[in-house]
Design an enzyme around this catalytic site. Structure first.
Site, short mmCIF file in Angstrom:
data_model
loop_
_atom_site.label_atom_id
_atom_site.label_comp_id
_atom_site.label_asym_id
_atom_site.label_seq_id
_atom_site.Cartn_x
_atom_site.Cartn_y
_atom_site.Cartn_z
N ARG A 73 -9.66 0.06 3.92
CA ARG A 73 -8.21 1.32 2.56
C ARG A 73 -7.03 0.10 3.09
O ARG A 73 -6.39 1.43 2.07
CB ARG A 73 -7.74 2.18 4.18
CG ARG A 73 -9.06 3.50 3.70
CD ARG A 73 -8.79 4.62 5.25
NE ARG A 73 -6.88 4.84 4.38
CZ ARG A 73 -5.82 5.34 5.06
NH1 ARG A 73 -6.70 4.90 6.47
NH2 ARG A 73 -4.80 5.16 4.94
N ARG B 72 -0.65 15.04 12.06
CA ARG B 72 0.54 14.46 10.57
C ARG B 72 0.89 15.84 10.06
O ARG B 72 0.37 15.89 8.99
CB ARG B 72 -0.53 13.57 10.18
CG ARG B 72 -0.49 12.32 11.17
CD ARG B 72 -0.98 11.23 10.67
NE ARG B 72 0.12 10.59 9.51
CZ ARG B 72 -0.62 9.08 9.33
NH1 ARG B 72 -1.80 9.07 9.35
NH2 ARG B 72 0.31 8.29 8.46
N CYS C 103 -5.42 11.76 11.63
CA CYS C 103 -5.58 10.66 11.17
C CYS C 103 -5.66 10.56 12.79
O CYS C 103 -5.40 11.07 14.09
CB CYS C 103 -3.65 10.19 10.87
SG CYS C 103 -4.17 8.56 10.16
N LYS D 215 0.76 -1.26 -0.04
CA LYS D 215 0.01 -0.26 -0.54
C LYS D 215 0.88 1.31 0.11
O LYS D 215 0.25 1.57 -1.09
CB LYS D 215 -0.79 0.22 1.16
CG LYS D 215 -1.62 1.28 1.22
CD LYS D 215 -2.81 0.67 2.53
CE LYS D 215 -2.04 2.10 3.80
NZ LYS D 215 -1.69 2.98 4.06
N ASN D 216 1.71 1.55 0.85
CA ASN D 216 2.50 2.73 0.74
C ASN D 216 3.77 2.86 -0.30
O ASN D 216 4.17 3.93 0.32
CB ASN D 216 3.52 2.38 2.76
CG ASN D 216 2.40 2.43 3.79
OD1 ASN D 216 1.07 2.81 2.93
ND2 ASN D 216 2.41 2.61 4.85
N ASP E 180 4.05 1.07 12.06
CA ASP E 180 2.47 0.47 11.18
C ASP E 180 1.99 -1.44 12.15
O ASP E 180 1.18 -1.82 11.35
CB ASP E 180 3.08 0.31 9.71
CG ASP E 180 2.71 1.48 9.62
OD1 ASP E 180 2.44 1.79 8.10
OD2 ASP E 180 2.51 2.53 10.65
C1 EPZ Z 1 3.63 6.81 5.69
O1 EPZ Z 1 2.99 7.93 7.20
C2 EPZ Z 1 2.95 6.40 6.49
N1 EPZ Z 1 1.61 6.00 5.06
C3 EPZ Z 1 2.25 5.72 7.87
O2 EPZ Z 1 1.70 4.11 7.70
C4 EPZ Z 1 3.87 5.24 8.73
O3 EPZ Z 1 3.47 4.95 10.15
C5 EPZ Z 1 4.41 6.28 8.73
O4 EPZ Z 1 5.35 6.69 7.14
C6 EPZ Z 1 5.94 6.09 9.08
O5 EPZ Z 1 6.74 4.84 9.07
C7 EPZ Z 1 2.03 6.22 3.99
O6 EPZ Z 1 3.00 5.76 3.91
C8 EPZ Z 1 0.68 6.21 3.35
P1 EPZ Z 1 6.31 10.64 8.71
P2 EPZ Z 1 3.62 9.56 6.89
O7 EPZ Z 1 5.76 11.42 7.69
O8 EPZ Z 1 4.20 9.51 5.39
C9 EPZ Z 1 6.59 13.45 11.74
C10 EPZ Z 1 -0.10 2.41 7.33
O9 EPZ Z 1 -0.69 2.35 8.36
N2 EPZ Z 1 6.53 14.26 10.92
O10 EPZ Z 1 6.78 9.07 8.13
O11 EPZ Z 1 2.26 10.49 7.72
C11 EPZ Z 1 5.04 12.12 12.40
O12 EPZ Z 1 4.37 13.60 12.64
C12 EPZ Z 1 0.17 4.17 7.53
O13 EPZ Z 1 -0.05 2.65 6.70
C13 EPZ Z 1 6.93 15.76 10.94
O14 EPZ Z 1 7.01 16.00 11.70
O15 EPZ Z 1 4.89 9.73 8.22
C14 EPZ Z 1 5.49 11.66 12.31
O16 EPZ Z 1 5.44 12.08 14.25
C15 EPZ Z 1 -0.16 5.14 8.76
N3 EPZ Z 1 6.72 16.56 9.76
C16 EPZ Z 1 7.05 11.62 12.29
O17 EPZ Z 1 7.08 12.45 11.10
C17 EPZ Z 1 6.19 16.28 8.45
O18 EPZ Z 1 6.47 17.04 7.63
C18 EPZ Z 1 7.04 10.24 10.83
O19 EPZ Z 1 5.92 10.64 10.25
C19 EPZ Z 1 5.76 14.54 7.86
C20 EPZ Z 1 6.54 14.08 9.16
#
Ligand code: EPZ
Length: 427
Positions: free
Chosen positions: A397, A122, A117, A22-23, A305
């Protein structure tokens, strides 16, 4: 309203085939915009997030042909409108990848802000910082993210926090920026590497994906490509944990064992039997799992995840485990639901203390998000009695045919349609 009904207490046995990741898919599908040509994508998971992305592409003017249940042909030559309206993005968060792809092709994009979310804030500050680094101006108003650049020019970008989304998004925007873009403190997940491989198959020049530093040299033109998406690491892990939690014996097929290393290591530490093959992994829960502590981290650490699913297994373990959520602020909301099934878990912020119990008991519960929902299915499969899970849209989803796949493994799980209650109808 739809629910899952599970009669628990049956061992899972047999074989299950993992679908495409998915990701990876949610970034690769928008990436076809960069090709100004025709792409054929294989191993696409049949999940609602993917269907929404195809609808968005179609609304923009792309021509989409379904070749079979996991293969599509996408012609993005006639896309003219770099706009993604709210009525489409409200269904999924990862629509923000259209910003990077549209910026890369048209030097502008207008995409509705992603929804929140179910496990905390996020933010997208790192995405915005990266776009601005290569010359884009970003304007947030009226719920829209408007991005515009006279010219995209490569630059040095250092992420303050490891972010999968921000790493993917800047890769999409930078592949056609002039000169060299260097991304430091990049995310290293398997889906980051998959996106880089897809971009390179279209003629991009992306090096170092899967390490902390990704270097992208801009190209003028990107052609079409035929590409097969990697298997889903988290879907595979979910079935591995389900086999262990039900004391079953399951062969999980169509996997890349290297992507599952941290999950495999943790299961072995809990006393679960795991056997690796070239593209499959066998998991047998021969006895009650042993306690084990874990902390979720960006790849190659234990994936966040998989945290809810692993917590369910540990809630049945011998002894007390500590689960620390190292990525998200509030990813234990599902624990209230798990407690309804007899789990003994106490949460303090990012730390859960999991006191193993002999047995869980079936109960009516709600899926608070995608992976929490999968975890509650595992709990229901392992529990004595009947579990009803509401809000299953979250689960569908991200999991392709989850009822069919679990049924094939011997689970007693079915989806039913519940008419809204008289009260709901009266309100
Ligand atoms: C991706 O989300 C995945 N979703 C998430 O999977 C997964 O939990 C996450 O990566 C971590 O591996 C998809 O790929 C669609 P991040 P993403 O940006 O990209 C902070 C699932 O169940 N952050 O790596 O949104 C954020 O708050 C989903 O499949 C900032 O501070 O996650 C978090 O604490 C749920 N500023 C950390 O970084 C930003 O601009 C990691 O978030 C972006 C993120």
């Amino acid at each position: 309203m739809e629910k899952f009904i599970i009669h628990g207490g049956r061992k899972l046995e047999g074989e299950v085939v993992v679908s495409g990741a998915k990701n990876a898919a949610v970034a690769i599908i928008p990436a076809v915009i960069l090709s100004e040509d025709v792409c054929v994508l294989e191993n696409i998971p049949n999940i609602s997030d993917v269907f929404v992305l195809f609808k968005i592409l179609h609304e923009m003017g792309a021509k989409i042909e379904v070749l079979n249940k996991s293969t599509v042909r996408i012609d993005s030559r006639f896309i003219r409108q770099p706009v993604v309206p709210y009525e489409l993005t409200k269904y999924m968060r990862a629509s923000y990848y259209f910003i990077g792809a549209l910026l890369g092709r048209f030097s502008r994009a207008s995409v509705s802000m992603p929804g929140g979310c179910d496990f905390g804030v996020r933010p997208i500050d790192q995405h915005i910082k990266a776009f601005e680094s290569i010359g884009a101006r970003v304007n947030l108003e009226h719920g829209m993210i408007d991005v515009y650049a006279d010219e995209l020019v490569g630059n040095q970008i250092y992420f303050d926090v490891v972010s999968v989304g921000a790493t993917m998004n800047i890769m999409l925007a930078a592949v056609k920026a002039k000169g060299l873009t260097v991304i430091e403190n990049a995310a290293k997940e398997p889906h980051i590497v998959d996106l880089a491989n897809f971009l390179n198959s279209m003629g991009a020049d992306v090096r170092g994906a899967g390490t902390d530093v990704i270097k992208i040299r801009g190209v003028d033109h990107m052609h079409g490509a035929d590409y097969s998406i990697i298997p889903d690491q988290i879907e595979a892990g979910t079935y591995m944990v389900a086999a262990a939690a039900t004391r079953g014996d399951v062969l999980v097929k169509n996997v890349i064992p290297k992507h599952l290393e941290s999950i495999t290591a943790k299961l072995i530490k809990c006393g679960v039997e795991v056997e690796e093959f070239d593209d499959a992994i066998r998991v047998a829960g021969v006895k009650r799992p042993q306690k084990s502590s874990l902390k979720t981290m960006p790849h190659p650490g234990f994936p966040t995840d998989m945290q809810p699913q692993m917590t369910v297994l540990l809630s049945l373990a011998e002894g007390t485990s500590i689960v620390t959520e190292g990525v998200w602020d509030n990813r234990f909301r599902y624990v209230d639901e798990l407690r309804r099934m007899g789990a003994s878990v106490s949460v303090d912020g990012k730390v859960a203390v999991v006191e193993g119990v002999e047995k869980l008991t079936g109960a009516p519960v709600k899926a608070t998000d995608l992976r929490a929902g999968a975890a509650l299915i595992i709990a229901g499969l392992a529990a004595d009695g009947t579990t009803e899970i509401e809000d299953i849209n979250h689960i569908e989803r991200g999991y392709d045919d989850i009822v069919g796949k679990f049924t094939q493994l011997g689970a007693d799980i079915r989806k039913i349609e519940i008419p809204d209650s008289q009260l709901a109808q009266a309100l």
